[in-house]
Design a protein around this motif. Structure first.
Motif, PDB file in Angstrom:
ATOM      1  N   THR A  52      -9.157  55.195  -7.157  1.00 36.96           N
ATOM      2  CA  THR A  52      -8.669  54.235  -5.703  1.00 36.96           C
ATOM      3  C   THR A  52      -9.662  54.909  -4.493  1.00 36.96           C
ATOM      4  OG1 THR A  52      -7.158  56.307  -5.266  1.00 36.96           O
ATOM      5  CG2 THR A  52      -5.807  54.419  -6.480  1.00 36.96           C
ATOM      6  N   VAL A  53      -9.101  54.435  -3.597  1.00 37.29           N
ATOM      7  CA  VAL A  53     -10.173  54.019  -1.722  1.00 37.29           C
ATOM      8  C   VAL A  53      -9.251  54.285  -1.395  1.00 37.29           C
ATOM      9  CG1 VAL A  53     -11.406  53.692  -0.787  1.00 37.29           C
ATOM     10  CG2 VAL A  53     -11.808  52.869  -3.513  1.00 37.29           C
ATOM     11  N   GLU A  54      -9.596  55.870  -0.652  1.00 38.85           N
ATOM     12  CA  GLU A  54      -8.170  56.065   0.324  1.00 38.85           C
ATOM     13  C   GLU A  54      -9.292  56.262   1.827  1.00 38.85           C
ATOM     14  OE1 GLU A  54      -5.470  58.845  -0.485  1.00 38.85           O
ATOM     15  OE2 GLU A  54      -6.866  59.050  -2.331  1.00 38.85           O
ATOM     16  N   VAL A  55      -8.852  55.468   3.158  1.00 40.76           N
ATOM     17  CA  VAL A  55      -8.914  55.409   4.556  1.00 40.76           C
ATOM     18  C   VAL A  55      -8.597  56.242   5.025  1.00 40.76           C
ATOM     19  CG1 VAL A  55     -10.505  54.911   6.783  1.00 40.76           C
ATOM     20  CG2 VAL A  55     -10.315  53.613   4.147  1.00 40.76           C
ATOM     21  N   THR A  56      -8.828  57.496   5.719  1.00 43.88           N
ATOM     22  CA  THR A  56      -7.933  58.147   6.749  1.00 43.88           C
ATOM     23  C   THR A  56      -8.617  58.464   7.905  1.00 43.88           C
ATOM     24  OG1 THR A  56      -9.029  60.731   5.699  1.00 43.88           O
ATOM     25  CG2 THR A  56      -7.180  60.111   4.440  1.00 43.88           C
ATOM     26  N   ASP A  57      -8.030  59.700   8.508  1.00 40.43           N
ATOM     27  CA  ASP A  57      -8.783  59.422  10.283  1.00 40.43           C
ATOM     28  C   ASP A  57     -10.236  60.225  10.138  1.00 40.43           C
ATOM     29  OD1 ASP A  57      -6.188  58.176  11.420  1.00 40.43           O
ATOM     30  OD2 ASP A  57      -5.766  59.976  11.697  1.00 40.43           O
ATOM     31  N   ASP A  58     -10.530  60.929   9.175  1.00 40.00           N
ATOM     32  CA  ASP A  58     -11.728  62.034   9.205  1.00 40.00           C
ATOM     33  C   ASP A  58     -12.358  61.126   8.091  1.00 40.00           C
ATOM     34  OD1 ASP A  58      -9.776  63.356   7.344  1.00 40.00           O
ATOM     35  OD2 ASP A  58     -10.237  64.954   8.217  1.00 40.00           O
ATOM     36  N   ALA A  59     -12.189  60.978   7.084  1.00 36.08           N
ATOM     37  CA  ALA A  59     -12.619  60.543   5.647  1.00 36.08           C
ATOM     38  C   ALA A  59     -12.649  59.074   4.851  1.00 36.08           C
ATOM     39  CB  ALA A  59     -12.277  62.032   4.922  1.00 36.08           C
ATOM     40  N   VAL A  60     -13.217  59.205   4.395  1.00 36.37           N
ATOM     41  CA  VAL A  60     -13.049  57.895   3.040  1.00 36.37           C
ATOM     42  C   VAL A  60     -13.440  58.495   2.112  1.00 36.37           C
ATOM     43  CG1 VAL A  60     -14.385  55.736   2.168  1.00 36.37           C
ATOM     44  CG2 VAL A  60     -14.277  56.260   4.525  1.00 36.37           C
ATOM     45  N   ARG A  61     -11.568  58.462   1.257  1.00 35.64           N
ATOM     46  CA  ARG A  61     -11.579  59.707  -0.673  1.00 35.64           C
ATOM     47  C   ARG A  61     -12.155  58.385  -1.166  1.00 35.64           C
ATOM     48  NH1 ARG A  61      -9.121  60.756  -4.365  1.00 35.64           N
ATOM     49  NH2 ARG A  61      -9.274  62.585  -5.827  1.00 35.64           N
ATOM     50  N   ILE A  62     -12.641  58.672  -2.099  1.00 38.02           N
ATOM     51  CA  ILE A  62     -12.675  58.062  -3.390  1.00 38.02           C
ATOM     52  C   ILE A  62     -13.064  58.539  -4.451  1.00 38.02           C
ATOM     53  CG2 ILE A  62     -14.443  55.867  -2.317  1.00 38.02           C
ATOM     54  CD1 ILE A  62     -16.926  57.236  -3.919  1.00 38.02           C
ATOM     55  N   GLY A  63     -11.596  57.894  -5.637  1.00 44.18           N
ATOM     56  CA  GLY A  63     -11.383  58.976  -7.260  1.00 44.18           C
ATOM     57  C   GLY A  63     -12.781  58.701  -7.662  1.00 44.18           C
ATOM     58  N   ALA A  64     -12.624  59.253  -9.042  1.00 46.56           N
ATOM     59  CA  ALA A  64     -14.006  59.855  -9.758  1.00 46.56           C
ATOM     60  C   ALA A  64     -14.276  58.273 -10.718  1.00 46.56           C
ATOM     61  CB  ALA A  64     -13.476  60.753 -10.583  1.00 46.56           C
ATOM     62  N   LEU A  65     -13.704  57.482 -10.360  1.00 43.74           N
ATOM     63  CA  LEU A  65     -13.988  56.169 -11.123  1.00 43.74           C
ATOM     64  C   LEU A  65     -13.834  55.096 -10.647  1.00 43.74           C
ATOM     65  CD1 LEU A  65     -10.792  56.340 -14.734  1.00 43.74           C
ATOM     66  CD2 LEU A  65     -13.237  56.426 -14.240  1.00 43.74           C
ATOM     67  N   VAL A  66     -13.919  55.138  -9.118  1.00 45.43           N
ATOM     68  CA  VAL A  66     -14.628  54.100  -8.074  1.00 45.43           C
ATOM     69  C   VAL A  66     -15.900  54.173  -8.381  1.00 45.43           C
ATOM     70  CG1 VAL A  66     -14.706  53.195  -5.765  1.00 45.43           C
ATOM     71  CG2 VAL A  66     -12.792  54.381  -6.930  1.00 45.43           C
TER      72      VAL A  66
END
Length: 291
Positions: free
Chosen positions: A62-76
């Motif tokens: 998964t890719v998650e966009v938050t107020d301070d970051a773009v978080r991606i999981g290890a399988l992106v």
């Protein structure tokens, strides 16, 4: 060549994966996209007895966009992140850099987290993680932890991940409003490892420079950041001569020479590319303020 014999593990959860890693210790390697690991195995530069294949672990894609970051999981995969419009809007540098990662076939399979965990100073995404002051998320049988990019890279192909620990994702930081970014690299052919590469971020407030930072590919032992803010802050961006940053970049980098380019040539490239990306990043930041 073919890899040495190994036992293939296919865990269904992070807990199961780290349990296997804890059991096999230094004899285990994590397999995600495999675009860095498989060539090493085929050349028998590494011969782990156990491969922990995490491709069946749910929740790591998964890719998650938050107020301070773009978080991606290890399988992106690189390609998914490159095409992700939300990630691009939050941090354009991700797409700018990902377009330079190897070839489309490799980007379709390779994972961004995996390339960072590989800790290759010739990789584009470790330099981006450093510039965004991001974090690596890691898990082991003992629990989880977050590692700042500044602490993660210990040397060429060496990270601070410990035995039995795996990277479960990364968080790229977002830049403040008024920031423009750019990425450029020079390679013998597009898709080859870069002879030199530079990522840059320039932040403006009402047309005045407030922050200037750059990170490098293939010309520093680890992905680090050159903070140029003191040299340029407080100036009207229209009056800044970014050519002056080239000398600072050349003094900062410490490239090795090889059959493809001498150390002096790589250092020269780092300077030229620094001027280029800072000019582009400043123009982007100024354009953003004029909208």
């Amino acid at each position: 060549m073919k890899p040495s014999p190994f036992v293939h593990h296919a865990p269904r959860s992070v807990a199961e994966a780290v349990a296997v890693l804890a059991e096999v210790g230094h004899d285990g390697k994590v397999l995600a996209g495999g675009q860095s690991l498989i060539p090493i195995l085929n050349m028998r530069l590494a011969a782990p007895g156990h491969l922990v294949d995490i491709n069946r672990v749910a929740g790591l894609d998964t890719v998650e966009v938050t107020d301070d970051a773009v978080r991606i999981g290890a399988l992106v995969r690189h390609a998914l992140l490159e095409r992700h419009d939300g990630a691009f809007a939050a941090n354009p540098l991700l797409r700018q850099a990902l377009r330079n990662v190897a070839h489309p076939a490799i980007r379709n399979r390779g994972t961004t987290t995996g390339s960072i965990a590989h800790a290759d100073p010739s990789g584009e995404m470790p330099a981006v993680l450093a510039l965004t002051q991001g974090y690596v998320e890691a898990a082991s049988a003992a629990g989880t932890r977050e590692i700042a990019a500044a602490d993660f890279f210990l040397g060429p192909l060496e990270s601070c991940l410990t035995e039995g620990e795996m990277a479960t994702g990364v968080r790229f930081g977002r830049f403040p409003a008024g920031t423009g970014t750019a990425f450029a690299e020079s390679a013998r052919r597009h898709g080859d490892y870069a002879l030199a590469g530079v990522a840059a971020a320039v932040t403006l407030t009402d047309g005045v420079v407030t922050s200037v930072r750059a990170s490098f590919v293939s010309v520093t032992p680890t992905p680090d950041v050159l903070d140029l803010t003191e040299a340029f802050a407080g100036r009207e961006v229209a009056d800044v001569d970014w050519v002056k940053a080239a000398e600072m970049a050349r003094d900062h980098v410490d490239p090795d020479g090889d059959i493809h380019a001498t150390a002096d040539y790589r250092r020269m490239l780092a300077g030229v590319l620094t001027t280029r990306v800072l000019t582009e990043a400043a123009a982007t930041a100024l354009e953003g303020q004029s909208r």
